[in-house]
Design a protein around this motif. Structure first.
Motif, PDB file in Angstrom:
ATOM      1  N   PHE A  78      -7.140  25.839-112.883  1.00  0.00           N
ATOM      2  CA  PHE A  78      -6.974  27.218-112.413  1.00  0.00           C
ATOM      3  C   PHE A  78      -5.689  27.250-111.603  1.00  0.00           C
ATOM      4  O   PHE A  78      -5.567  26.546-110.605  1.00  0.00           O
ATOM      5  N   ILE A  79      -4.740  28.052-112.040  1.00  0.00           N
ATOM      6  CA  ILE A  79      -3.434  28.151-111.370  1.00  0.00           C
ATOM      7  C   ILE A  79      -3.157  29.617-111.028  1.00  0.00           C
ATOM      8  O   ILE A  79      -3.291  30.493-111.881  1.00  0.00           O
ATOM      9  N   ARG A  88      -8.242  27.751-117.376  1.00  0.00           N
ATOM     10  CA  ARG A  88      -9.060  27.277-118.486  1.00  0.00           C
ATOM     11  C   ARG A  88     -10.240  26.559-117.858  1.00  0.00           C
ATOM     12  O   ARG A  88     -10.086  25.511-117.241  1.00  0.00           O
ATOM     13  N   PHE A  89     -11.423  27.144-118.016  1.00  0.00           N
ATOM     14  CA  PHE A  89     -12.629  26.496-117.522  1.00  0.00           C
ATOM     15  C   PHE A  89     -13.828  27.046-118.268  1.00  0.00           C
ATOM     16  O   PHE A  89     -13.744  28.051-118.949  1.00  0.00           O
ATOM     17  N   PHE A  92     -18.811  25.705-122.497  1.00  0.00           N
ATOM     18  CA  PHE A  92     -18.784  25.731-123.945  1.00  0.00           C
ATOM     19  C   PHE A  92     -17.491  26.376-124.419  1.00  0.00           C
ATOM     20  O   PHE A  92     -17.215  27.525-124.117  1.00  0.00           O
ATOM     21  N   ARG A  93     -16.690  25.625-125.155  1.00  0.00           N
ATOM     22  CA  ARG A  93     -15.440  26.107-125.736  1.00  0.00           C
ATOM     23  C   ARG A  93     -14.552  26.841-124.727  1.00  0.00           C
ATOM     24  O   ARG A  93     -14.323  28.050-124.847  1.00  0.00           O
ATOM     25  N   PRO A  94     -14.052  26.150-123.734  1.00  0.00           N
ATOM     26  CA  PRO A  94     -13.175  26.833-122.776  1.00  0.00           C
ATOM     27  C   PRO A  94     -11.868  27.256-123.443  1.00  0.00           C
ATOM     28  O   PRO A  94     -11.285  26.521-124.222  1.00  0.00           O
ATOM     29  N   LYS A  95     -11.458  28.466-123.142  1.00  0.00           N
ATOM     30  CA  LYS A  95     -10.223  29.010-123.692  1.00  0.00           C
ATOM     31  C   LYS A  95      -9.209  29.186-122.575  1.00  0.00           C
ATOM     32  O   LYS A  95      -9.566  29.509-121.447  1.00  0.00           O
ATOM     33  N   LYS A  96      -7.967  29.001-122.921  1.00  0.00           N
ATOM     34  CA  LYS A  96      -6.893  29.164-121.944  1.00  0.00           C
ATOM     35  C   LYS A  96      -6.517  30.640-121.867  1.00  0.00           C
ATOM     36  O   LYS A  96      -6.308  31.291-122.883  1.00  0.00           O
ATOM     37  N   HIS A  97      -6.477  31.153-120.641  1.00  0.00           N
ATOM     38  CA  HIS A  97      -6.078  32.537-120.394  1.00  0.00           C
ATOM     39  C   HIS A  97      -4.863  32.517-119.475  1.00  0.00           C
ATOM     40  O   HIS A  97      -4.802  31.742-118.534  1.00  0.00           O
ATOM     41  N   TRP A 132     -19.476  29.850-112.476  1.00  0.00           N
ATOM     42  CA  TRP A 132     -19.643  28.451-112.862  1.00  0.00           C
ATOM     43  C   TRP A 132     -18.958  27.495-111.891  1.00  0.00           C
ATOM     44  O   TRP A 132     -19.179  26.289-111.944  1.00  0.00           O
ATOM     45  N   LEU A 133     -18.135  28.018-111.011  1.00  0.00           N
ATOM     46  CA  LEU A 133     -17.433  27.166-110.057  1.00  0.00           C
ATOM     47  C   LEU A 133     -18.214  27.063-108.757  1.00  0.00           C
ATOM     48  O   LEU A 133     -19.097  27.869-108.468  1.00  0.00           O
ATOM     49  N   GLN A 134     -17.855  26.084-107.968  1.00  0.00           N
ATOM     50  CA  GLN A 134     -18.481  25.932-106.664  1.00  0.00           C
ATOM     51  C   GLN A 134     -18.119  27.129-105.797  1.00  0.00           C
ATOM     52  O   GLN A 134     -17.063  27.742-105.955  1.00  0.00           O
ATOM     53  N   LYS A 135     -18.994  27.439-104.851  1.00  0.00           N
ATOM     54  CA  LYS A 135     -18.815  28.627-104.019  1.00  0.00           C
ATOM     55  C   LYS A 135     -17.515  28.564-103.227  1.00  0.00           C
ATOM     56  O   LYS A 135     -16.793  29.562-103.127  1.00  0.00           O
ATOM     57  N   LYS A 136     -17.204  27.404-102.692  1.00  0.00           N
ATOM     58  CA  LYS A 136     -15.994  27.259-101.880  1.00  0.00           C
ATOM     59  C   LYS A 136     -14.743  27.532-102.726  1.00  0.00           C
ATOM     60  O   LYS A 136     -13.849  28.273-102.309  1.00  0.00           O
ATOM     61  N   LYS A 137     -14.700  26.960-103.930  1.00  0.00           N
ATOM     62  CA  LYS A 137     -13.535  27.149-104.795  1.00  0.00           C
ATOM     63  C   LYS A 137     -13.428  28.589-105.273  1.00  0.00           C
ATOM     64  O   LYS A 137     -12.333  29.153-105.322  1.00  0.00           O
ATOM     65  N   SER A 138     -14.553  29.187-105.631  1.00  0.00           N
ATOM     66  CA  SER A 138     -14.494  30.574-106.109  1.00  0.00           C
ATOM     67  C   SER A 138     -14.056  31.521-105.000  1.00  0.00           C
ATOM     68  O   SER A 138     -13.311  32.473-105.248  1.00  0.00           O
TER      69      SER A 138
END
Length: 163
Positions: A78-79, A88-89, A92-97, A132-138
């Protein structure tokens, strides 16, 4: 504003968490096996054979969770920088956005959800789901998106829930 980079490929369960999940799944599998064995071979019909589906299904769900936490995910990131948001995360089948800040017209941030809604200048909409990410990161990602959008003078709308 400084750039934000998270490498999400390194997320994996700890060894103790894996052991606990294996024990938990194993106990439920043994419980289902005992119900089947007692009903079919020992002749104890006090518990119906259909009762064994609950422990078996619980053990399968726990085993799937164990597999999802143990599988190495490749190239997930994540940038957020001054030019674009790129990520990209997923399981199932992560896609790059990749979205340019100049293409974003409005940002909607719900207060009680780990999501963000981007409205683009061409009228399209994208919902960024960070559950889907940890609370701190989100939380860090959402705050950083808000601050960069504020710097870019984008319209930022805050709502309680995203429908």
């Amino acid at each position: 504003m400084e750039n934000l980079y998270f490498n999400l490929a390194e997320e994996e369960f700890s060894r103790s968490r894996k052991i606990l999940l294996i024990i938990f799944a194993g106990l439920f599998f043994l419980a289902g096996s005992y119900i089947l064995f007692a009903n079919l071979f020992l002749g104890k019909e006090s518990m119906h054979i259909a009762v064994s589906t609950a422990p078996f299904s619980i053990s399968i769900v726990v085993f799937v969770i164990l597999l999802m936490g143990s599988v190495k995910r490749k190239n997930q990131f994540f940038i957020i920088d001054n030019d674009k948001i790129e990520f990209r995360f997923g399981f199932f089948r992560p896609k790059k956005h990749s979205f340019q800040w100049t293409d974003i017209h409005e940002l909607v941030l719900p207060h009680k959800q780990k999501k963000a809604l981007f409205r683009f200048t061409d009228g399209s909409v994208f919902i960024l789901d960070l559950t889907w990410l940890q609370k701190k990161k989100s939380n860090i990602i959402r705050k950083h998106i808000y601050h960069v959008a504020w710097e870019k003078n984008l319209k930022v709308e805050k709502v309680n829930f995203l429908s």
